[in-house]
Design an enzyme around this catalytic site. Structure first.
Site, mmCIF file in Angstrom:
data_model
loop_
_atom_site.group_PDB
_atom_site.id
_atom_site.type_symbol
_atom_site.label_atom_id
_atom_site.label_comp_id
_atom_site.label_asym_id
_atom_site.label_seq_id
_atom_site.Cartn_x
_atom_site.Cartn_y
_atom_site.Cartn_z
ATOM 1 C CB CYS A 428 -0.987 -0.052 1.224
ATOM 2 S SG CYS A 428 -2.590 0.638 0.679
ATOM 3 C CG ASP A 470 6.298 33.211 -29.599
ATOM 4 O OD1 ASP A 470 6.921 33.014 -30.409
ATOM 5 O OD2 ASP A 470 5.181 33.569 -29.580
ATOM 6 C CB THR A 472 5.245 38.636 -30.356
ATOM 7 O OG1 THR A 472 6.264 38.948 -31.235
ATOM 8 C CG2 THR A 472 4.068 39.670 -30.163
ATOM 9 C CG ASP A 666 0.418 33.036 -28.275
ATOM 10 O OD1 ASP A 666 0.495 31.734 -28.742
ATOM 11 O OD2 ASP A 666 0.365 33.867 -29.082
HETATM 12 N N1 LIG Z 1 1.004 42.826 -40.610
HETATM 13 C C1 LIG Z 1 2.409 42.912 -40.527
HETATM 14 N N2 LIG Z 1 2.678 44.294 -40.571
HETATM 15 C C2 LIG Z 1 4.433 44.550 -40.721
HETATM 16 N N3 LIG Z 1 4.897 43.687 -40.601
HETATM 17 C C3 LIG Z 1 4.783 42.458 -40.413
HETATM 18 C C4 LIG Z 1 3.386 41.947 -40.385
HETATM 19 N N4 LIG Z 1 3.346 40.588 -40.304
HETATM 20 C C5 LIG Z 1 4.717 40.154 -40.364
HETATM 21 N N5 LIG Z 1 5.575 41.390 -40.604
HETATM 22 C C6 LIG Z 1 6.897 41.210 -40.433
HETATM 23 O O1 LIG Z 1 7.380 39.965 -40.501
HETATM 24 C C7 LIG Z 1 8.149 39.519 -39.477
HETATM 25 C C8 LIG Z 1 7.947 38.043 -38.950
HETATM 26 O O2 LIG Z 1 6.653 37.873 -38.623
HETATM 27 P P1 LIG Z 1 5.751 36.666 -37.716
HETATM 28 O O3 LIG Z 1 4.566 37.045 -37.624
HETATM 29 O O4 LIG Z 1 6.513 35.549 -38.105
HETATM 30 O O5 LIG Z 1 6.537 37.015 -36.422
HETATM 31 P P2 LIG Z 1 6.048 37.979 -34.936
HETATM 32 O O6 LIG Z 1 4.815 37.115 -34.815
HETATM 33 O O7 LIG Z 1 6.170 39.239 -35.485
HETATM 34 O O8 LIG Z 1 7.252 37.549 -33.912
HETATM 35 P P3 LIG Z 1 7.582 36.377 -33.034
HETATM 36 O O9 LIG Z 1 7.972 35.182 -33.699
HETATM 37 O O10 LIG Z 1 8.200 36.739 -31.929
HETATM 38 O O11 LIG Z 1 6.357 36.132 -32.319
HETATM 39 C C9 LIG Z 1 7.580 40.404 -38.029
HETATM 40 O O12 LIG Z 1 8.679 40.675 -37.181
HETATM 41 C C10 LIG Z 1 7.503 41.776 -39.079
HETATM 42 O O13 LIG Z 1 8.673 42.374 -39.361
HETATM 43 ZN ZN LIG Z 2 -5.486 1.326 -1.821
#
Ligand SMILES: Nc1ncnc2c1ncn2[C@@H]1O[C@H](COP(=O)(O)OP(=O)(O)OP(=O)(O)O)[C@@H](O)[C@H]1O
Ligand SMILES: [Zn+2]
Length: 792
Positions: A428, A470, A472, A666
């Site tokens: 046990c 991560d 952001t 996230d």
């Molecule tokens: N809507 C947007 N407007 C301006 N730049 C963008 C946009 N989407 C992506 N980028 C550019 O592309 C890059 C990579 O984007 P991605 O979404 O892959 O990474 P993130 O989410 O910004 O960063 P992390 O990986 O840290 O979460 C960004 O750092 C940015 O420079």
């Molecule tokens: Zn038990």
């Protein structure tokens, strides 16, 4: 193997079973029920004391099932099969030894607890069907005159095992008393005491043996007690029976205490709510609230349901759910959790979840179910104890036979020693050593918003050598702000206007920030056409007939010739830890927008704490190398930058090749990376998603909780090692002393009971882990008060 069709002839039956103290009790019931013909699935959860059975047409009646459970010495009560249909579904077509929801992963490094969240991914249609099944089962359960209400944990003396203690205790006292008055008569009284006390135990032993489990603690007890009477040690036999009964009760108290500490979380949800209907408010039971109803919450009251604020703004303390006790100001349209405290003003809210779907109810269910996800150590102990008992029985037989037969020794002496050895065979303490620690640990974590889905996860977290974050929203607030707008071949206002016009088509955090800035400066937006996201780069679209790209400079440069001044400007902004979005049109650079996402206040400290624990930290980001290096540098951690969405998974795999990696994200857009790590942890961000997607969830937005979780997991593993050492050590010592004849029968049983109590008490220490270590952060007001054992 019968294939499951959701045939309407199946009935789901649910029972609450009192007296299960550990996983082996659950196994016993599972095996016994599985042997009943016509039973198509069995699910036993000792943490919730629930047994769910699915029965085919012509299968056993609920009475037959109750009898089977009762024969094993547990007390079943019929309850409504509320959520059982959903759970049962996962258990079909499994043999009794695998009826846990969770299966051992083939390589042991994919945390099995992931399966636990699978219910969330069931298609809606399927779920609806299951709800039907559940309601149907509910209908069935009526008309059978069983009690339906849940009477909760009973006092120890109200349980069958408790009554056995009282009975055997009284008999023992009477027998001792008679020894003084009429000594000649007392041996018979001891025999009577033993037989009366051992009878229920023996009955359970027989029931278990008939259900295919000959080696049980009860069987050892029954043999030892009978044997002791035969060799004329009736007094000791009576004492052994009594001590055994005491041990069982103590075990139950301990198991109840861990259970109570988890249920205490649920007690933070108020029992009643102020329902608003037709312009009037009236008090109704909180669990009768329905989605869409409106309730009023006065200041100082706890919120009765997950909901959305309709009116009123107030400070809300969400510590019941997230462990974060610093109140947040919330107003109309903000979501609130059941169990939170409303501090300042009257609020009205619309109910969004029925009682059993509230976040806090789901957390409790998750923690309870997590106890079934066995850690590898626990599996080892389970296997070990399956061998241990039969081995001891063989050893006892040898001890009884060999010395008298081969060496002409005295039969009585050696049979006595063999019986003592049998009692040493009770596993046990060993069986309870791991699950007790895990239950306490899960509960201690849940109080701090640290949810780990089972022993596998705890073991994985304790072993982690590297944490990948991560960037952001995890290391940073995830709310970037525009810091600079640079015009290259047009005015700053035009750059912002064009960029914001494009970004209205994106939900990226950078997009939100750029649009917010444009609104703040009242910059007019233009008409756009065909905006498409370029993943990992930025986005493209047509604004007023002009083709534009907005995104990372390194990709903008493929689309336009940057002169050295513009290129240098972008690089300088990036070295400051800012993310730059370059605007390009018709092959020409038009402007730059720099954004900064502040790192979380405790990120640096968290990385330092992890380092002190011997764990490295690395940041993963899609952002450019310079920005990443600037941010990672300020936090004193490594980084991997310019990762395209798929690259994160590759990066995790590469890291995981030669070390154990824990990934913190996230839980929303990095689920694949979380899954690729040995342990995937979702942090903050909509509790809902975090709960379902990952192996573990940190409900507060605090990076330091990563280090706290590691400390808790390591303390848990240390606690488990202590428990195994205590349990095995005591067994080893008394095994030797029993064979040598240094200790007798009642010491043998006391050693087992004692070890069980020590092991459980040691495990319960973990409940106070965060108080002890003084880890700062939110505490749960009210929780310690409800921690008192419900059964004592
Ligand atoms: N809507 C947007 N407007 C301006 N730049 C963008 C946009 N989407 C992506 N980028 C550019 O592309 C890059 C990579 O984007 P991605 O979404 O892959 O990474 P993130 O989410 O910004 O960063 P992390 O990986 O840290 O979460 C960004 O750092 C940015 O420079
Ligand atoms: Zn038990």
């Amino acid at each position: 193997m019968a294939h499951s069709t959701d045939a309407p002839t199946r009935r789901a039956l649910a029972f609450r079973v009192e007296g299960m103290d550990c996983g082996s009790c659950a196994d016993k019931i599972r095996t016994a029920l599985w042997r009943l013909p016509g039973v198509s699935s069995v699910k036993v959860t000792f943490a919730t004391e629930s047994v769910n059975v699915e029965v085919e047409d012509g299968g056993p009646t609920e009475e037959a099932i109750e009898r089977q459970i009762a024969a094993l010495g547990y007390t079943p009560r019929r309850v409504e099969a509320k959520t059982s249909a959903r759970r049962l579904h996962q258990d079909r077509e499994q043999d009794p030894h695998e009826t846990h929801d969770h299966h051992a992963p083939p390589l042991g490094n994919v945390p099995e607890a992931r399966v636990a969240g699978s219910a969330a991914s069931i298609p809606a249609a399927d779920r609806a069907k299951r709800r039907e099944e559940a309601t149907e089962a509910h209908d069935h359960s009526h008309g059978h005159g069983h009690e339906h209400e849940d009477t909760g944990d009973r006092r120890w003396w109200e349980t069958a095992k408790g009554r056995l203690v009282l009975l055997t205790g009284v008999l023992l006292v009477v027998a001792w008393g008679s020894k003084l008055v009429i000594p000649a008569f007392s041996p018979w009284l001891f025999v009577a005491a033993t037989l009366i006390g051992a009878f229920p135990v023996a009955r359970r032993a027989v029931a278990a043996a008939r259900a295919g489990m000959p080696f049980t603690i009860e069987m050892l007890m029954a043999i030892a007690a009978t044997g002791a009477i035969v060799i004329g040690a009736a007094e000791e036999a009576a004492l052994v029976v009594f001590l055994f009964a005491v041990g069982e009760v103590l075990e139950g108290v301990a198991a109840g205490r861990a259970r109570a500490s988890i249920r205490a979380l649920g007690e933070l949800v108020p029992k009643t709510a102020m329902l608003e209907e037709a312009g009037a408010t009236r008090e109704v039971p909180a669990d009768s609230l329905q989605v869409g109803q409106t309730v009023m919450v006065r200041p100082g009251d706890r919120i009765p349901a997950d909901g959305i604020i309709l009116s009123g703004t107030s400070g809300i303390d969400e510590s019941a759910v997230t462990g974060e006790s610093v109140p947040k100001t919330k107003g109309p349209d903000d979501p609130v959790f059941a169990g939170s405290i409303n501090h300042e003003a009257v609020i009205r809210l619309r109910v969004e979840k029925a009682a059993e779907d509230n976040t806090i109810s789901r957390i409790i269910r998750l923690v309870e179910e997590a106890q079934e996800a066995k850690a590898p150590t626990e599996r080892f102990i389970d296997r070990f104890s399956r061998w241990y008992m039969p081995l001891i029985v063989v050893a006892a037989v040898l001890v009884a036979l060999v010395p008298p037969l081969l060496f002409g020794q005295d039969w009585g002496t050696w049979i006595y020693r063999a019986l003592a050895l049998l009692l040493i065979g009770c596993p046990c303490a060993l069986v309870i050593s791991v699950p007790a620690s895990i239950a306490s640990s899960l509960s201690a974590g849940a109080r701090r918003g640290i949810l780990m889905k089972g022993g596998v996860v705890i073991e994985g977290v304790a072993k982690a050598q590297m944490v990948a974050f991560d960037k952001t929203g995890t290391l940073t607030e995830g709310r970037p702000k525009v810091t600079d707008v640079v015009g290259i071949s047009m005015s700053e206002g035009d750059v912002l206007s064009l960029a914001a016009s494009l970004e209205t088509g994106s939900s990226h955090p950078l997009a939100t920030a750029i649009v917010a800035r444009a609104n703040a400066q009242a910059v007019p937006l233009r008409r756009t056409q065909g905006i498409t996201a370029v993943p990992g780069q930025g986005l493209e679209g047509i604004v007023e007939g002009c083709e534009l790209f907005l995104g990372a400079p390194r990709f903008a440069r493929d689309r336009a010739a940057f002169d050295s001044r513009a290129a240098e400007m972008a690089e300088r902004l990036e070295s400051e830890g800012k993310t730059v979005a370059a605007l390009v049109g018709e092959g020409r650079p038009l402007g730059l927008i720099a954004l900064r996402d502040e790192s979380r206040a405790d990120a640096r400290e968290a990385v330092a704490e992890l380092k002190a624990l011997g764990i490295g930290s690395v940041m993963l980001t899609g952002d450019n190398k310079r920005t990443a290096a600037a941010i990672a540098g300020s936090l004193e951690m490594d980084e991997r930058a310019e990762l395209m969405p798929d690259d994160k998974v590759t990066a995790i795999r590469a890291l995981a090749e030669h070390q154990s990696v824990m990934m913190i994200g996230d839980g929303i857009n990095d689920a694949p990376a979380l899954a690729a790590a040995q342990v995937g942890v979702a942090m903050g961000s909509g509790t809902d998603v975090a709960l379902e997607t990952a192996d573990a969830a940190l409900l507060r937005n605090q990076v330091r909780d990563v280090a706290r979780m590691v400390r808790l997991a390591r303390a848990t593993m240390a606690n488990i090692r202590q428990n195994i050492t205590i349990a095995l050590g005591l067994k080893a010592v008394f095994l030797v002393t029993s064979v040598l004849g240094l200790t007798g029968l009642w010491i043998a049983i006391l050693a087992d009971t004692g070890a069980t109590v020590i092991v459980t008490a040691n495990a319960l220490r973990l409940l106070g882990f965060f108080q002890e270590t003084g880890s700062s952060g939110g505490t749960r007001p009210g929780a310690p008060a409800t921690l008192k054992p419900a059964t004592a």
